[in-house]
Design a protein around this motif. Structure first.
Motif, mmCIF file in Angstrom:
data_model
loop_
_atom_site.group_PDB
_atom_site.id
_atom_site.type_symbol
_atom_site.label_atom_id
_atom_site.label_comp_id
_atom_site.label_asym_id
_atom_site.label_seq_id
_atom_site.Cartn_x
_atom_site.Cartn_y
_atom_site.Cartn_z
ATOM 1 N N GLN A 230 8.579 -31.790 36.972
ATOM 2 C CA GLN A 230 8.138 -31.957 35.594
ATOM 3 C C GLN A 230 8.891 -31.070 34.608
ATOM 4 O O GLN A 230 8.784 -31.271 33.401
ATOM 5 N N TRP B 23 18.467 -36.332 36.808
ATOM 6 C CA TRP B 23 18.329 -37.759 37.089
ATOM 7 C C TRP B 23 19.445 -38.544 36.409
ATOM 8 O O TRP B 23 20.064 -39.422 37.025
ATOM 9 N N THR C 3 9.893 -39.681 32.852
ATOM 10 C CA THR C 3 9.675 -38.250 33.052
ATOM 11 C C THR C 3 8.566 -37.709 32.154
ATOM 12 O O THR C 3 7.866 -36.765 32.530
ATOM 13 N N ARG D 92 5.243 -38.937 33.819
ATOM 14 C CA ARG D 92 4.969 -38.235 35.075
ATOM 15 C C ARG D 92 4.169 -36.957 34.852
ATOM 16 O O ARG D 92 3.563 -36.429 35.790
ATOM 17 N N ASN E 106 0.679 -37.198 36.168
ATOM 18 C CA ASN E 106 0.481 -37.552 37.573
ATOM 19 C C ASN E 106 -0.735 -36.902 38.203
ATOM 20 O O ASN E 106 -1.314 -37.444 39.139
ATOM 21 N N VAL F 284 6.086 -46.097 36.350
ATOM 22 C CA VAL F 284 6.466 -44.755 36.797
ATOM 23 C C VAL F 284 6.847 -44.778 38.275
ATOM 24 O O VAL F 284 7.862 -44.182 38.678
ATOM 25 N N GLU G 48 10.356 -43.649 40.051
ATOM 26 C CA GLU G 48 10.399 -42.660 41.125
ATOM 27 C C GLU G 48 11.035 -43.211 42.399
ATOM 28 O O GLU G 48 11.496 -42.437 43.249
ATOM 29 N N PHE H 257 16.724 -40.958 41.249
ATOM 30 C CA PHE H 257 15.555 -40.096 40.987
ATOM 31 C C PHE H 257 15.253 -39.252 42.216
ATOM 32 O O PHE H 257 14.997 -38.042 42.102
ATOM 33 N N LYS H 258 15.255 -39.875 43.377
ATOM 34 C CA LYS H 258 14.921 -39.160 44.601
ATOM 35 C C LYS H 258 15.910 -38.031 44.862
ATOM 36 O O LYS H 258 15.516 -36.935 45.282
ATOM 37 N N PHE I 257 15.083 -35.294 42.360
ATOM 38 C CA PHE I 257 13.814 -34.649 42.710
ATOM 39 C C PHE I 257 14.003 -33.709 43.896
ATOM 40 O O PHE I 257 13.524 -32.575 43.889
#
Length: 217
Positions: free
Chosen positions: A18, A26, A169, A172, A175, A190, A194, A199-200, A203
């Motif tokens: 976050q 990203w 973002t 999120r 969340n 969202v 993700e 994104f992964k 993250f």
């Protein structure tokens, strides 16, 4: 030249993705641009060297050659304008994507940030319980408007763009509440963001920093 971004040495979010460097990570992952990360402590963020990059002593910053930028939206826009894949070729669609970027940070995010401040910085104030429902209602108003406009689309304006990076973002940040679940199309949106490989990767990279920081405590 490989750009360098700054990120929290110890992120307050504990690696949940976050912090605002996540948006920049990203974007760089989406366009396939390698980047370096310089981790900064809260103390270092207030020192002259960092203040020269970010006058408000925050993260992220972005350095590439002789260019230094601050503000995550401006950085993502710069990346989108200089690398293919995050802004449409059509001029009108491009303008709409940029509009969504501004919408995310100027219209949707402010009441969400108000909620976080209320929960994590003002939780002991006498008026906390009275104000929280009003903040939630402001968030719901924004989500209701966004949900109505979004409909059953996959992305904000047909194809995935920098606007979606900013909006996902921002959303999120909800969340850990049930607010987003009240709008299934936005919750699915969202989740769709993700699920993107870029994104992964972003993250996982920021989570690795948080994990290493926790082990060194």
């Amino acid at each position: 030249m490989t750009p360098t971004i700054t990120a929290f040495e110890r992120s307050p979010d504990g690696g949940r993705g976050q912090a605002r460097d996540m948006r920049v990570r990203w974007a760089l992952e989406e366009v396939g641009q390698p980047y370096d990360v310089r981790l900064v402590s809260f103390e270092e963020m207030k020192q002259p060297a960092h203040l020269a990059l970010h006058p408000f002593g925050q993260i992220p910053t972005y350095e590439e050659g002789g260019l230094a930028l601050f503000e995550s939206g401006a950085i993502v826009l710069h990346i989108a304008e200089h690398y293919a894949g995050l802004l449409p070729d059509d001029a009108n669609a491009r303008a709409r994507a940029i509009s969504w970027m501004f919408c995310a940070v100027n219209t949707v995010e402010p009441p969400i940030i108000d909620r976080q401040v209320l929960l994590f910085q003002e939780g002991n104030e006498s008026w906390h319980e009275q104000r929280l429902p009003m903040v939630h209602d402001r968030i719901r108003d924004r989500l209701r408007q966004l949900s109505a406009r979004f409909g059953d689309n996959d992305w904000l304006d047909h194809d995935f763009s920098a606007g979606d990076i900013m909006m996902v973002t921002v959303l999120r940040r909800l969340n850990r509440s049930s607010l987003l679940d009240e709008f299934p199309n936005l919750a699915a949106y969202v989740a769709r963001g993700e699920a993107r490989p870029a994104f992964k990767r972003a993250f996982d990279a920021q989570l690795a920093v948080a994990t290493a920081a926790s082990r060194s405590t």
